[in-house]
Scaffold this motif. Sequence first.
Motif, PDB file in Angstrom:
ATOM      1  N   ILE A  74       0.838  -1.208   0.000  1.00 57.42           N
ATOM      2  CA  ILE A  74       0.000   0.000   0.000  1.00 57.42           C
ATOM      3  C   ILE A  74       0.861   1.241   0.000  1.00 57.42           C
ATOM      4  CG2 ILE A  74      -1.616   1.341   1.423  1.00 57.42           C
ATOM      5  CD1 ILE A  74      -2.849  -1.355   2.270  1.00 57.42           C
ATOM      6  N   LYS A  75       1.921   1.230   0.787  1.00 50.89           N
ATOM      7  CA  LYS A  75       2.832   2.373   0.839  1.00 50.89           C
ATOM      8  C   LYS A  75       3.465   2.622  -0.530  1.00 50.89           C
ATOM      9  CE  LYS A  75       7.051   3.987   3.006  1.00 50.89           C
ATOM     10  NZ  LYS A  75       8.144   3.680   3.912  1.00 50.89           N
ATOM     11  N   PHE A 109       2.306   1.642  -3.461  1.00 45.53           N
ATOM     12  CA  PHE A 109       1.266   2.000  -4.414  1.00 45.53           C
ATOM     13  C   PHE A 109       0.906   3.492  -4.321  1.00 45.53           C
ATOM     14  CE2 PHE A 109      -3.291   2.468  -5.374  1.00 45.53           C
ATOM     15  CZ  PHE A 109      -3.278   2.106  -6.704  1.00 45.53           C
ATOM     16  N   PHE A 110       0.729   3.995  -3.113  1.00 45.66           N
ATOM     17  CA  PHE A 110       0.331   5.389  -2.940  1.00 45.66           C
ATOM     18  C   PHE A 110       1.501   6.362  -3.074  1.00 45.66           C
ATOM     19  CE2 PHE A 110      -3.432   3.554  -0.764  1.00 45.66           C
ATOM     20  CZ  PHE A 110      -4.390   4.125  -1.601  1.00 45.66           C
ATOM     21  N   LYS A 111       2.715   5.846  -3.022  1.00 45.36           N
ATOM     22  CA  LYS A 111       3.890   6.726  -3.189  1.00 45.36           C
ATOM     23  C   LYS A 111       4.032   7.180  -4.633  1.00 45.36           C
ATOM     24  CE  LYS A 111       8.748   6.925  -1.935  1.00 45.36           C
ATOM     25  NZ  LYS A 111       9.878   6.147  -1.395  1.00 45.36           N
ATOM     26  N   HIS A 112       3.622   6.336  -5.570  1.00 41.65           N
ATOM     27  CA  HIS A 112       3.779   6.668  -7.003  1.00 41.65           C
ATOM     28  C   HIS A 112       2.558   7.325  -7.474  1.00 41.65           C
ATOM     29  CE1 HIS A 112       7.604   4.701  -7.412  1.00 41.65           C
ATOM     30  NE2 HIS A 112       7.111   3.658  -6.773  1.00 41.65           N
TER      31      HIS A 112
END
Length: 62
Positions: A56-57, A59-62
Amino acid sequence: MFTTGQLIFAGIFFVAFIIAMIYAYGKDKELHNKFYKGNYKILIGFFAFIIILFLIKIFFKH
């Protein structure tokens, strides 16, 4: 950084600690088998949860 005496103490302590843990586990093995059946499932679930958090980290970082 460490003196020779400190390194010798650390080595002896490490070996003694491992031997004590093996001895203690051996004494309690029957109780572990009786009361803690299936706890590997909890461990697998915990690792899966950590992996999901990292995904999740990322995925949401990009």
